[in-house]
Design an enzyme around this catalytic site. Structure first.
Site, PDB file in Angstrom:
ATOM      1  N   GLY A  15      30.946  31.030  42.104  1.00  0.00           N
ATOM      2  CA  GLY A  15      29.887  31.937  42.539  1.00  0.00           C
ATOM      3  C   GLY A  15      29.598  31.961  44.020  1.00  0.00           C
ATOM      4  O   GLY A  15      28.514  32.384  44.437  1.00  0.00           O
ATOM      5  N   MET A  92      37.162  36.766  36.214  1.00  0.00           N
ATOM      6  CA  MET A  92      38.571  36.544  35.904  1.00  0.00           C
ATOM      7  C   MET A  92      38.975  37.095  34.532  1.00  0.00           C
ATOM      8  O   MET A  92      39.614  36.415  33.743  1.00  0.00           O
ATOM      9  CB  MET A  92      38.873  35.030  35.977  1.00  0.00           C
ATOM     10  CG  MET A  92      38.470  34.386  37.285  1.00  0.00           C
ATOM     11  SD  MET A  92      39.232  35.164  38.735  1.00  0.00           S
ATOM     12  CE  MET A  92      40.839  34.412  38.651  1.00  0.00           C
ATOM     13  N   LEU A  95      40.121  43.994  32.448  1.00  0.00           N
ATOM     14  CA  LEU A  95      39.221  44.933  31.769  1.00  0.00           C
ATOM     15  C   LEU A  95      40.010  46.052  31.092  1.00  0.00           C
ATOM     16  O   LEU A  95      41.061  46.476  31.582  1.00  0.00           O
ATOM     17  CB  LEU A  95      38.248  45.515  32.794  1.00  0.00           C
ATOM     18  CG  LEU A  95      37.339  44.452  33.430  1.00  0.00           C
ATOM     19  CD1 LEU A  95      36.715  44.961  34.714  1.00  0.00           C
ATOM     20  CD2 LEU A  95      36.268  43.992  32.439  1.00  0.00           C
ATOM     21  N   HIS A 111      39.368  40.676  46.163  1.00  0.00           N
ATOM     22  CA  HIS A 111      40.635  40.061  45.759  1.00  0.00           C
ATOM     23  C   HIS A 111      41.208  39.274  46.938  1.00  0.00           C
ATOM     24  O   HIS A 111      41.271  39.799  48.055  1.00  0.00           O
ATOM     25  CB  HIS A 111      41.631  41.137  45.302  1.00  0.00           C
ATOM     26  CG  HIS A 111      42.912  40.546  44.816  1.00  0.00           C
ATOM     27  ND1 HIS A 111      43.030  39.939  43.588  1.00  0.00           N
ATOM     28  CD2 HIS A 111      44.123  40.417  45.410  1.00  0.00           C
ATOM     29  CE1 HIS A 111      44.252  39.483  43.431  1.00  0.00           C
ATOM     30  NE2 HIS A 111      44.947  39.755  44.527  1.00  0.00           N
ATOM     31  N   LEU A 146      45.295  46.871  37.377  1.00  0.00           N
ATOM     32  CA  LEU A 146      44.847  45.538  37.816  1.00  0.00           C
ATOM     33  C   LEU A 146      45.007  45.369  39.335  1.00  0.00           C
ATOM     34  O   LEU A 146      46.128  45.453  39.857  1.00  0.00           O
ATOM     35  CB  LEU A 146      45.655  44.449  37.086  1.00  0.00           C
ATOM     36  CG  LEU A 146      45.336  43.010  37.509  1.00  0.00           C
ATOM     37  CD1 LEU A 146      43.937  42.598  37.094  1.00  0.00           C
ATOM     38  CD2 LEU A 146      46.377  42.046  36.958  1.00  0.00           C
TER      39      LEU A 146
HETATM   40  C1  GRF Z   1      37.552  34.189  45.122  1.00  0.00           C
HETATM   41  O1  GRF Z   1      38.573  33.754  45.950  1.00  0.00           O
HETATM   42  C2  GRF Z   1      37.828  35.571  44.600  1.00  0.00           C
HETATM   43  O2  GRF Z   1      38.427  36.396  45.533  1.00  0.00           O
HETATM   44  C3  GRF Z   1      38.795  35.252  43.482  1.00  0.00           C
HETATM   45  O3  GRF Z   1      38.262  34.115  42.869  1.00  0.00           O
HETATM   46  C4  GRF Z   1      37.512  33.375  43.825  1.00  0.00           C
HETATM   47  C5  GRF Z   1      36.122  33.245  43.297  1.00  0.00           C
HETATM   48  O4  GRF Z   1      35.336  32.412  44.099  1.00  0.00           O
HETATM   49  N1  GRF Z   1      38.974  36.370  42.591  1.00  0.00           N
HETATM   50  P1  GRF Z   1      33.760  32.381  43.955  1.00  0.00           P
HETATM   51  O5  GRF Z   1      33.470  32.230  42.461  1.00  0.00           O
HETATM   52  O6  GRF Z   1      33.220  33.655  44.492  1.00  0.00           O
HETATM   53  O7  GRF Z   1      33.343  31.178  44.730  1.00  0.00           O
END
Ligand code: GRF
Length: 220
Positions: A15, A92, A95, A111, A146
């Site tokens: 988060g 993650m 969808l 991303h 995706l």
């Molecule tokens: C981030 O690097 C985001 O780009 C990827 O997963 C990670 C999530 O990190 N999809 P966080 O949960 O925002 O700390």
């Protein structure tokens, strides 16, 4: 003055992008994060949101027999929060087309790569394995493809000689925390929208993502 946009953040883990967004919405006052929804009951980000008095919900994908059933339940939970915008911040789950069609034009994702390079998982390891000298992060609209929706904003970082996955991920993450709030702010202030399959910023179609370094003067 703008009517403040209602944002719901979707997470699956730590988060940190969600936190960056919460910090920025408090400063800029053009949007409110009205909810945080996770597909993982143990996501650390849920605790952070609760501590900041943000409404949270869990829709655990393991409770559903199919992707369609999960996405329907997710949409129902989201609809209850009446969002103008969904921000996928480390969410993650892949969808379904029905879900992406329902929220088309109202969903941003961060991303950790210079899309269209390295869609999917393990972006930092793949970039290092290829020996690229530049890596980064991209904010894009979410479509059924995706990590393939129209790119909006992109930040580049150098890959250094002794980088490993951890050091490279940390350098990219710093930029993620800047570009996700910035693109969200553009959307909330009506500057950014999805028209058909094209992103438009200030009524100009983006034929390529805005380079973050040029838009702000930031250096890597
Ligand atoms: C981030 O690097 C985001 O780009 C990827 O997963 C990670 C999530 O990190 N999809 P966080 O949960 O925002 O700390």
């Amino acid at each position: 003055m703008y009517e403040r946009s209602r944002i719901v953040v979707l997470i699956s883990g730590r988060g940190s992008n969600m936190s960056a967004l919460l910090d920025s919405t408090q400063v800029h006052c053009v949007a409110d994060v009205v909810g945080v929804v996770s597909n993982q009951p143990t996501a650390a980000g849920l605790g952070i949101a609760m501590a900041r008095s943000i409404e949270t919900a869990v829709v655990n994908h393991k409770d559903f027999e199919s992707r369609d059933a999960f996405d329907e339940a997710l949409s129902a939970a989201l609809e209850a929060l009446r969002p103008d915008l969904l921000v996928l911040a480390g969410f993650m789950r892949i969808l379904t087309p029905a879900f992406t069609a329902r929220w088309q034009g109202q969903m941003l994702n961060i991303h950790p790569s210079l899309l269209p390079a390295y869609p999917g998982l393990h972006t930092h390891a793949r970039a290092l394995a290829d020996g690229v000298c530049e890596h980064g992060a991209t904010v894009h609209f979410v479509t059924s493809e995706l990590d393939g929706g129209p790119a909006i904003l992109q930040a580049r970082v150098p890959v250094r000689a002794h980088d490993d996955e951890t050091t490279l991920a940390a350098r990219v993450l710093e930029r993620e925390h800047e570009i996700l709030p910035l693109a969200t702010n553009w959307f909330a202030t009506g500057r950014l929208r999805l028209l058909g399959n094209q992103a438009e910023l200030d009524r100009v179609v983006l034929t390529a993502p805005v380079p973050y370094e040029e838009s702000t003067g930031a250096t890597t």
